[in-house]
Design an enzyme around this catalytic site. Structure first.
Site, short mmCIF file in Angstrom:
data_model
loop_
_atom_site.label_atom_id
_atom_site.label_comp_id
_atom_site.label_asym_id
_atom_site.label_seq_id
_atom_site.Cartn_x
_atom_site.Cartn_y
_atom_site.Cartn_z
N ASP A 135 -3.14 -0.02 3.77
CA ASP A 135 -1.82 0.39 3.27
C ASP A 135 -0.80 0.34 4.42
O ASP A 135 -0.22 1.34 4.82
CB ASP A 135 -1.86 1.80 2.66
N HIS A 163 -5.24 5.75 14.29
CA HIS A 163 -6.32 6.04 13.34
C HIS A 163 -7.08 4.78 12.91
O HIS A 163 -8.28 4.68 13.09
CB HIS A 163 -5.73 6.70 12.09
O1 RIB Z 1 -4.43 10.04 7.99
C1 RIB Z 1 -4.23 8.82 8.64
C2 RIB Z 1 -4.30 7.69 7.68
O2 RIB Z 1 -3.26 7.80 6.72
C3 RIB Z 1 -4.10 6.31 8.34
O3 RIB Z 1 -4.84 5.34 7.64
C4 RIB Z 1 -2.63 6.06 8.17
O4 RIB Z 1 -2.32 4.66 8.11
C5 RIB Z 1 -2.39 6.68 6.82
O5 RIB Z 1 -2.75 5.73 5.83
CA CA Z 2 -3.72 3.36 6.74
#
Ligand code: RIB
Ligand code: CA
Length: 303
Positions: A9, A232
């Site tokens: 996303d 992340h």
């Molecule tokens: O909580 C972090 C996640 O949420 C990551 O994948 C960031 O891109 C959002 O999608």
């Molecule tokens: Ca993400």
């Protein structure tokens, strides 16, 4: 090299993960989902990543809303265009005719890792339509959940919170799952030092990522008062391509669906007694962040 299908996303950290994945693995396809921003935007952003990389990786548009709940976005973190308001580089690429879930069901094969970087709606829909699908893929490496605290709520991480019903289906599916939750990804932090390092790299990829990362640091400072930003999503790529830089623990992980304060929480059984529930997930607990950062920076030096 490992074969990956990226479900994402984009999202600033998704974009970094897509660029990294193309440097360290074979990317068979990219599937988009509603998450950080609506699916039309995540799809445009994924196409932009393939343009920047000058690759023909196909992009398949996925689910526009969660299985049961209303869409949840995080423009407050990633900006309204999902890329931190970075000046959009014009691109005319279009996604494939085939839908994202159809691509997962029809074209994922036993050597393909599904690297899930957003809400798990597409994967859950594939499992609902064909539960045996999980036997026909190598496994799922996901960024999501947490063995400790949340981010979008005190107890829930965004990707799981955005579609907890989908996450529950994935965790109960019997798939080989590697989970990079916030407990792990918060060990992989970038700072203004990282921005300075990227400024020293003369490549289109570094020039694209640098302002996005600076935007993220600015947002983190306004939200948390600290100029550190966790990367992340790249963790879920590296958990497949460089597992030796992680410490994994096999745990029982299940998703809370009805808690007033805990909906979307990944309940991880870390009891010290022998009473632990049957494990179903390889949970990443440690990462060699310095090596991870050098791999990410290295992936930006050239397409
Ligand atoms: O909580 C972090 C996640 O949420 C990551 O994948 C960031 O891109 C959002 O999608
Ligand atoms: Ca993400």
């Amino acid at each position: 090299m490992e074969s990956l299908i990226i479900d994402c996303d984009p999202g600033v950290d998704d974009m970094v993960a897509i660029l990294l994945a193309h440097h360290v693995a074979n990317v068979k396809g990219i599937v988009t989902v509603s998450g950080n921003v609506p699916v039309a935007t995540t799809t445009w952003n994924a196409l932009l990543a393939t343009e920047l990389l000058q690759v023909n990786t196909p992009v398949y548009r996925g689910s526009s809303k969660p299985l049961e709940s209303e869409p949840v976005h995080s423009e407050h973190v990633h900006g309204s265009n999902g890329l931190g308001g970075v000046v959009r580089i014009e691109q005319r690429r279009v996604s494939e005719e085939k839908g994202g879930v159809d691509f997962l069901l029809e074209e994922a094969s036993p050597e393909d890792w599904i690297v899930a970087l957003g809400p798990l709606t597409n994967l859950a829909t594939a499992i609902q339509r064909d539960p045996d699908w999980v036997e026909r893929i190598r496994g799922i490496s996901m960024m999501g959940g947490s063995t400790t605290h949340g981010n979008i709520t005190p107890t829930a991480e965004f990707n799981v919170y955005a579609d907890p019903e989908a996450a529950a289906i994935v965790f109960e599916s019997g798939a080989d799952i590697r989970m990079c939750g916030l407990n792990l990804t918060h060990q992989f932090l970038t700072s203004d030092e990282t921005v300075k390092e990227l400024h020293g790299i003369d490549s289109d990829l570094a020039k694209f990522v640098t302002p996005m990362l600076k935007f993220l640091l600015d947002r983190m400072e306004s939200l948390n008062g600290r100029r550190f930003a966790a990367l992340h999503d790249p963790c879920a790529v590296l958990a497949v391509t460089h597992p030796s830089i992680f410490g994994f623990e096999e745990l029982s992980v299940h998703v809370e669906l009805s808690g007033t304060l805990t909906r979307g929480m990944t309940v991880c059984d870390q009891r010290t007694t022998r009473m632990r529930e049957q494990p179903n997930v390889w949970v990443a607990q440690e990462i060699d962040a310095a090596t991870a950062l050098s791999l990410v920076v290295g992936s930006l030096k050239s397409p």
